[in-house]
Design an enzyme around this catalytic site. Structure first.
Site, PDB file in Angstrom:
ATOM      1  N   HIS A  92       0.863  -1.187   0.000  1.00 14.12           N
ATOM      2  CA  HIS A  92       0.000   0.000   0.000  1.00 14.12           C
ATOM      3  C   HIS A  92       0.897   1.234   0.000  1.00 14.12           C
ATOM      4  CE1 HIS A  92      -3.495   2.471   0.563  1.00 14.12           C
ATOM      5  NE2 HIS A  92      -2.916   3.083   1.581  1.00 14.12           N
ATOM      6  N   GLY A 104       4.180   4.811   3.778  1.00 18.99           N
ATOM      7  CA  GLY A 104       3.950   5.535   5.022  1.00 18.99           C
ATOM      8  C   GLY A 104       2.596   5.193   5.594  1.00 18.99           C
ATOM      9  N   SER A 118      -1.215   5.441   6.918  1.00 22.16           N
ATOM     10  CA  SER A 118      -2.409   6.009   6.307  1.00 22.16           C
ATOM     11  C   SER A 118      -2.633   7.436   6.797  1.00 22.16           C
ATOM     12  CB  SER A 118      -3.618   5.139   6.646  1.00 22.16           C
ATOM     13  OG  SER A 118      -4.782   5.646   6.059  1.00 22.16           O
ATOM     14  N   GLY A 119      -2.887   8.346   5.859  1.00 22.96           N
ATOM     15  CA  GLY A 119      -3.160   9.728   6.199  1.00 22.96           C
ATOM     16  C   GLY A 119      -1.948  10.611   6.358  1.00 22.96           C
ATOM     17  N   ILE A 120      -0.751  10.106   6.056  1.00 23.27           N
ATOM     18  CA  ILE A 120       0.462  10.895   6.287  1.00 23.27           C
ATOM     19  C   ILE A 120       0.741  11.861   5.142  1.00 23.27           C
ATOM     20  CG2 ILE A 120       2.170   9.361   5.225  1.00 23.27           C
ATOM     21  CD1 ILE A 120       3.849   9.833   7.830  1.00 23.27           C
ATOM     22  N   LYS A 133       0.729  10.724   1.448  1.00 25.60           N
ATOM     23  CA  LYS A 133       1.263  10.093   0.237  1.00 25.60           C
ATOM     24  C   LYS A 133       0.489  10.543  -1.013  1.00 25.60           C
ATOM     25  CE  LYS A 133       0.590   5.889   1.706  1.00 25.60           C
ATOM     26  NZ  LYS A 133       0.011   6.175   3.034  1.00 25.60           N
ATOM     27  N   SER A 134      -0.835  10.473  -0.935  1.00 25.71           N
ATOM     28  CA  SER A 134      -1.649  10.832  -2.108  1.00 25.71           C
ATOM     29  C   SER A 134      -1.529  12.316  -2.431  1.00 25.71           C
ATOM     30  CB  SER A 134      -3.118  10.466  -1.859  1.00 25.71           C
ATOM     31  OG  SER A 134      -3.270   9.066  -1.707  1.00 25.71           O
ATOM     32  N   ASP A 182      -1.590   3.753  -7.040  1.00 28.86           N
ATOM     33  CA  ASP A 182      -1.804   3.519  -5.617  1.00 28.86           C
ATOM     34  C   ASP A 182      -2.033   2.019  -5.432  1.00 28.86           C
ATOM     35  OD1 ASP A 182      -2.157   4.074  -3.001  1.00 28.86           O
ATOM     36  OD2 ASP A 182      -4.043   5.163  -3.202  1.00 28.86           O
ATOM     37  N   GLU A 195      -7.103   8.145  -3.728  1.00 24.39           N
ATOM     38  CA  GLU A 195      -7.994   8.579  -2.658  1.00 24.39           C
ATOM     39  C   GLU A 195      -7.347   9.745  -1.924  1.00 24.39           C
ATOM     40  OE1 GLU A 195      -9.567   7.173   1.735  1.00 24.39           O
ATOM     41  OE2 GLU A 195      -8.603   5.708   0.406  1.00 24.39           O
ATOM     42  N   ARG A 255      21.464  14.234   8.135  1.00 22.94           N
ATOM     43  CA  ARG A 255      21.455  15.557   7.511  1.00 22.94           C
ATOM     44  C   ARG A 255      22.409  15.657   6.327  1.00 22.94           C
ATOM     45  NH1 ARG A 255      21.590  20.157  12.057  1.00 22.94           N
ATOM     46  NH2 ARG A 255      21.115  21.371  10.176  1.00 22.94           N
TER      47      ARG A 255
END
Length: 319
Positions: free
Chosen positions: A142, A157, A159-161, A163-164, A180, A204, A245
């Site tokens: 996913h 990552g 869900s909701g971070i 990506k889309s 996706d 989505e 870094r």
């Protein structure tokens, strides 16, 4: 992960528009599970050591010319020796005539006998290429796969971070979505990603819903599949966590036993993730071409420190 894939013989017949001369008893269910084929020249002279009957068998002009030198009874014996094994099918190339003894033994043992218009070399190459793709191991991840400057970038990552949303911004910048919910296939040492046909080209976006990328941004914004060159892991920024870094730490992740470069990008408010992904893709491409910015920078710093140290030593020796 699906590593036990198979292809039905009848699917090969349909794909390459082959003529079915004799349907074996298991024609409708017979499957191929390995990517190689075999030309049974050695088997026609009686050598069956290391013979793998699971392979599709192909004979062409050379084998036919060789068999013409035998009597009908000798040919019958050679074809019977071959058809005693549970081969998936025997393919005759170049639309060559079928020996009556070959058809007789195929019918006797219930083996499938096929014919193609292609030469043996052409048919072998096409079949192996098709089987390599059709039987390749597959795993589903996913994430979002985007072609960025020719680099296939798989973004993973929670869900909701974001990506889309990052993928949408990359598409607006001219890059292409591979998809996706990525199906990853290994062919040799190369990983290729695509999406199941049912959800292909859809994304989505929370608060908006499901969008059709092709219809919104045009056909140039999508592609069927792309090679996976870099994995980017999105994670929430943690103040007490150390993040590289300089970029000297080079890490790989393993997908289907193939190592792929991986970097972790911390996500926080105000970070332009699309721009960072673009930079990561360009940097990864430079590394593949032998140039590593982080190492070059570190070498310059080390060289500067060495020069300053030597200059100070000389000053101390000659006050």
């Amino acid at each position: 992960m699906n590593t036990n894939r198979s292809v039905r013989v009848k699917d090969i017949v349909e794909k390459f528009q082959m003529e079915v001369i004799n349907k074996g008893t298991d024609y409708d269910t017979e499957i191929l599970t390995i990517t190689d084929v075999n030309r049974p020249g050695l088997q026609f002279i009686g050598f069956f050591d290391y013979f793998d009957p699971r392979r599709l068998q192909i004979i062409g002009k050379s084998e036919v010319t060789f068999l013409r030198g035998y009597s009908a009874e000798e040919r019958r014996k050679r074809f019977e020796d071959l058809f005693c094994y549970e081969i998936p099918a025997l393919v005759i190339s170049r639309n060559l005539d079928v020996f009556p003894e070959c058809l007789e033994m195929a019918q006797k043992h219930g083996r499938t006998l096929l014919r193609t218009k292609y030469t043996s070399v052409e048919f072998t190459a096409m079949t192996i290429d098709y089987l390599n793709h059709a039987l390749a191991p597959v795993i589903t991840r996913h994430g979002v796969l985007v072609d960025v400057y020719g680099e296939g970038v798989l973004i993973l990552g929670d869900s909701g971070i974001g990506k889309s949303e990052t993928a949408i911004e990359l598409i607006k910048r001219g890059h292409r979505l591979a998809d996706d919910a990525v199906e990853i296939t290994r062919i040799g040492s190369t990983l290729s990603g695509t999406a199941p046909e049912l959800i292909r080209n859809y994304l989505e976006v929370r608060g908006v819903g499901v969008i059709d990328v092709e219809k919104l941004f045009g056909v140039g914004a999508v592609q069927d599949s792309t090679q996976i060159d870099l994995v980017i892991q999105f994670e929430k920024w943690e103040d007490d966590k150390f993040y590289d870094r300089l970029g000297l730490d080079e890490n790989d992740t393993t997908i289907l036993d193939v190592p792929v470069p991986q970097i972790t990008i911390p996500v926080s408010a105000g970070r332009n993730l699309a721009a960072i992904v673009e930079l990561a893709a360009m940097n990864n491409r430079q590394k593949k071409h032998g140039f590593n910015s982080a190492r070059e920078f570190a070498a310059q710093i080390d060289g500067h420190i060495d020069r300053v140290t030597r200059e100070n030593e000389l000053k101390n020796q000659n006050p």
